[in-house]
Design a protein around this motif. Structure first.
Motif, PDB file in Angstrom:
ATOM      1  N   LEU A  91      -3.364   6.282   3.525  1.00 41.92           N
ATOM      2  CA  LEU A  91      -3.805   7.511   2.863  1.00 41.92           C
ATOM      3  C   LEU A  91      -5.264   7.406   2.407  1.00 41.92           C
ATOM      4  O   LEU A  91      -6.032   8.358   2.538  1.00 41.92           O
ATOM      5  CB  LEU A  91      -2.901   7.806   1.671  1.00 41.92           C
ATOM      6  CG  LEU A  91      -1.477   8.264   2.021  1.00 41.92           C
ATOM      7  CD1 LEU A  91      -0.624   8.345   0.771  1.00 41.92           C
ATOM      8  CD2 LEU A  91      -1.504   9.601   2.738  1.00 41.92           C
ATOM      9  N   ARG A  92      -5.657   6.255   1.893  1.00 40.55           N
ATOM     10  CA  ARG A  92      -7.043   6.092   1.455  1.00 40.55           C
ATOM     11  C   ARG A  92      -8.001   6.167   2.641  1.00 40.55           C
ATOM     12  O   ARG A  92      -9.072   6.794   2.546  1.00 40.55           O
ATOM     13  CB  ARG A  92      -7.203   4.762   0.726  1.00 40.55           C
ATOM     14  CG  ARG A  92      -6.596   4.760  -0.681  1.00 40.55           C
ATOM     15  CD  ARG A  92      -6.608   3.379  -1.271  1.00 40.55           C
ATOM     16  NE  ARG A  92      -6.106   3.377  -2.651  1.00 40.55           N
ATOM     17  CZ  ARG A  92      -5.770   2.281  -3.311  1.00 40.55           C
ATOM     18  NH1 ARG A  92      -5.876   1.090  -2.723  1.00 40.55           N
ATOM     19  NH2 ARG A  92      -5.328   2.357  -4.549  1.00 40.55           N
ATOM     20  N   LEU A  93      -7.641   5.525   3.742  1.00 40.16           N
ATOM     21  CA  LEU A  93      -8.490   5.584   4.929  1.00 40.16           C
ATOM     22  C   LEU A  93      -8.561   7.007   5.478  1.00 40.16           C
ATOM     23  O   LEU A  93      -9.617   7.473   5.905  1.00 40.16           O
ATOM     24  CB  LEU A  93      -7.967   4.624   5.997  1.00 40.16           C
ATOM     25  CG  LEU A  93      -8.157   3.135   5.706  1.00 40.16           C
ATOM     26  CD1 LEU A  93      -7.374   2.298   6.717  1.00 40.16           C
ATOM     27  CD2 LEU A  93      -9.634   2.755   5.735  1.00 40.16           C
ATOM     28  N   ALA A  94      -7.425   7.714   5.464  1.00 43.60           N
ATOM     29  CA  ALA A  94      -7.408   9.093   5.951  1.00 43.60           C
ATOM     30  C   ALA A  94      -8.275   9.997   5.077  1.00 43.60           C
ATOM     31  O   ALA A  94      -8.988  10.878   5.584  1.00 43.60           O
ATOM     32  CB  ALA A  94      -5.978   9.617   6.001  1.00 43.60           C
ATOM     33  N   ASP A 109       3.213   7.217   4.548  1.00 44.72           N
ATOM     34  CA  ASP A 109       3.170   7.320   3.090  1.00 44.72           C
ATOM     35  C   ASP A 109       2.754   5.993   2.460  1.00 44.72           C
ATOM     36  O   ASP A 109       3.151   5.661   1.340  1.00 44.72           O
ATOM     37  CB  ASP A 109       4.512   7.786   2.530  1.00 44.72           C
ATOM     38  CG  ASP A 109       5.662   6.840   2.852  1.00 44.72           C
ATOM     39  OD1 ASP A 109       5.462   5.917   3.672  1.00 44.72           O
ATOM     40  OD2 ASP A 109       6.757   7.013   2.287  1.00 44.72           O
ATOM     41  N   ASP A 110       1.933   5.243   3.195  1.00 47.13           N
ATOM     42  CA  ASP A 110       1.389   3.979   2.708  1.00 47.13           C
ATOM     43  C   ASP A 110       0.013   4.244   2.115  1.00 47.13           C
ATOM     44  O   ASP A 110      -0.794   4.997   2.672  1.00 47.13           O
ATOM     45  CB  ASP A 110       1.294   2.978   3.863  1.00 47.13           C
ATOM     46  CG  ASP A 110       0.609   1.699   3.454  1.00 47.13           C
ATOM     47  OD1 ASP A 110       1.264   0.874   2.789  1.00 47.13           O
ATOM     48  OD2 ASP A 110      -0.576   1.525   3.794  1.00 47.13           O
ATOM     49  N   ALA A 166       7.970   4.934  -1.486  1.00 43.24           N
ATOM     50  CA  ALA A 166       6.551   5.160  -1.765  1.00 43.24           C
ATOM     51  C   ALA A 166       6.203   4.741  -3.191  1.00 43.24           C
ATOM     52  O   ALA A 166       7.004   4.876  -4.122  1.00 43.24           O
ATOM     53  CB  ALA A 166       6.197   6.626  -1.549  1.00 43.24           C
ATOM     54  N   THR A 167       5.003   4.225  -3.369  1.00 45.06           N
ATOM     55  CA  THR A 167       4.542   3.784  -4.682  1.00 45.06           C
ATOM     56  C   THR A 167       4.021   4.969  -5.489  1.00 45.06           C
ATOM     57  O   THR A 167       3.809   6.066  -4.966  1.00 45.06           O
ATOM     58  CB  THR A 167       3.414   2.749  -4.529  1.00 45.06           C
ATOM     59  OG1 THR A 167       2.290   3.376  -3.890  1.00 45.06           O
ATOM     60  CG2 THR A 167       3.883   1.572  -3.673  1.00 45.06           C
TER      61      THR A 167
END
Length: 537
Positions: free
Chosen positions: A330-333, A325-326, A354-355
């Motif tokens: 998530l952006r790379l995924a 949940d980083d 989580a942010t």
């Protein structure tokens, strides 16, 4: 020959304890006694090759032939069922990893790292035989001899055999216990990952038994307490890989950064981003050629793996270390999904730390195509989308802009107009989901957050409204929680979160309510999630 053994750990451990002869070992490993004997005495059972170490020199690897490797894998399964890992051990132990190893050394003033020289080759046949014959295993000589022969090659544990790591852990049990005791007495924390050993302390100097510093040269040496224990257990410290790191420097344990939290090196993240960018700009084929030609230094026996598999593995490593949940993971995924539409990722469950950038990936905008209805929805653990019934129609479409999922048709899976909750299904895979909490613990005065798209306009993002519970008021036999923050048009269907980022309710009623509620008060309300789930299942 079967590839794995049937049975759970308890049954395998029980069968191991009953070993008496060579034939018993063969039966345990589900192979004939004759076949087992053949491969234990067969010439050319291993293929030897050399790998160049990053620090210089070479490492000889002995890879067993396939039939022997299958036998060793089965024995490895048995030994994992038998071995009871010591607290400090994190290498080749179920449920532990380099991440759990590094976590033991967070926020420490001093960190000592060193490794053991020729770790596997120093564990010779006699030590392995003695291991199985002595407590706590107490295997009779005939069976112990067969077990040792399965595990050893050229009189020692081979680098490359599936059984070597677990046998090494079993051999090190006494040393781990002694070093853990020394660390406790010296106000330190001790861990071991294979042949990498680490000590850390909150104090500005180590106990002399652990490490000493020459203040004239500023050089550190390992203390007599550690060296004597290591030597007494027939191991030798590698002086070239011994170092002490202070809090002011970048502290690393098994290749991971340890500070406030465990992290990967920035260089690694930059490399992965560069690989993704190259694949996006030049195509996967050209990016793969560039990567293998200039940047891939890993030595392999088999042909090079698919570039996308390598890239996916690096992205998942970032998720394993930083947390799935980083936002970096998530952006790379998300970018990887566009490179490989066939890729399948398990939904990320949002954690308590989580942010908002992560949370908004679980919040969806609900809009009626060519209609006036607009609201919010969220992806709940075990569900697709959860929302309010009055914002979900057959013409509804859903958008999660941060995940690049837009205007997806929503099929109504379950809907209850009285409770005003609904469950929708979209064709895309949900990337991020919220954990469902326990509303029974809610009390007046508790702080909450309502997430959604109030009065949404194109380009708008998820809005967070903070409030507190002011009371509880059933409405037409439906339990409602009243909050002092404004739930307005567009918030309906959005999640109400507690301080652990868990969903405790669904926003369904407030200012700007639907006409069918116009005779009621306009207090902002939500339905407790457990009550709603009872209808949505």
């Amino acid at each position: 020959m079967s590839l794995t053994l049937a049975g759970d750990d308890a049954s395998l451990a029980s069968r191991f304890a009953a070993l008496r002869t060579h034939r018993d070992v063969a039966i345990l490993l589900e192979v004939s006694s004759r076949t087992l004997g053949f491969y234990l005495h067969k010439a050319h059972n291993y293929r030897n090759f050399s790998l160049t170490k990053r620090t210089g020199g070479t490492r000889v690897v002995s890879a067993p032939v396939s039939p022997l490797k299958i036998i060793q894998r089965k024995l490895n399964q048995v030994l994992h069922a038998v071995y009871r890992s010591r607290g400090p051990v994190h290498g080749f132990v179920r449920g532990r990893s380099i991440v759990s190893n590094a976590q033991q050394h967070l926020q420490k003033h001093l960190l000592l790292n060193f490794d053991l020289e020729a770790f596997f080759p120093s564990i010779h046949f006699g030590r392995v035989l003695g291991l199985f014959e002595s407590l706590p295993y107490s295997v009779p000589h005939s069976a112990a001899l067969t077990l040792a022969r399965i595990c050893c090659h050229d009189g020692a544990l081979p680098i490359g055999a599936p059984t070597s790591p677990i046998v090494a852990n079993m051999i090190c049990a006494q040393m781990d216990s002694q070093l853990k005791s020394l660390a406790r007495q010296s106000a330190c924390r001790y861990t071991r990952y294979a042949d990498d050993l680490s000590f850390s302390t909150h104090y500005n100097r180590f106990h002399p038994a652990v490490a000493l510093q020459d203040f004239s040269t500023r050089k550190w040496t390992i203390g007599d307490g550690v060296t004597s224990i290591v030597s007494a257990n027939w191991f030798k410290i590698n002086p070239s890989k011994t170092r002490v790191l202070s809090r002011g420097s970048r502290q690393e344990v098994t290749g991971l950064i340890v500070g406030q939290k465990v992290n990967v090196k920035r260089k690694f993240v930059r490399q992965v981003r560069a690989m993704v960018h190259a694949a996006e700009r030049y195509g996967v084929k050209l990016a793969a050629e560039e990567f293998y030609l200039k940047y891939d230094r890993r030595q392999r026996l088999r042909p090079k793996p698919d570039f996308l598999k390598v890239l996916r593995g690096k992205i998942e490593f970032i998720g394993a270390v930083r947390g799935r949940d980083d936002i970096i993971y998530l952006r790379l995924a998300d970018r990887f999904r566009l490179l490989d539409p066939r890729a399948r990722f398990k939904p990320v469950i949002v954690g308590p730390k989580a942010t908002i950038e992560v949370l908004e990936r679980a919040i969806w905008l609900i809009e009626e195509e060519n209609g006036p209805i607009q609201g919010s929805a969220f992806a709940g653990e075990g569900f697709d989308l959860i929302t309010a019934a009055h914002v979900l129609t057959d013409a509804t479409k859903a958008t999660c802009a941060p995940a690049s999922l837009r205007n997806l048709p929503v099929a109504v899976a379950k809907k209850d107009d009285h409770v005003d909750v609904a469950r929708g299904i979209v064709s895309a895979r949900i990337p991020v989901q919220l954990r469902l909490g326990d509303p029974s613990r809610l009390r007046a005065g508790d702080s909450l957050r309502v997430l959604g798209f109030p009065m949404h306009r194109d380009g708008g993002s998820v809005q967070v409204t903070h409030g507190r519970i002011t009371g509880f008021s059933p409405w037409h036999a439906v339990p409602h929680c009243i909050v002092d923050c404004a739930i307005i048009r567009g918030n309906s269907g959005g999640p109400v979160l507690n301080d652990q980022n868990e969903v405790v309710g669904i926003a369904i009623k407030g200012q700007g309510i639907p006409k069918r509620f116009e005779n009621d008060d306009e207090l902002s309300r939500f339905v407790p999630i457990d009550f709603a789930i009872g209808y949505l299942r």
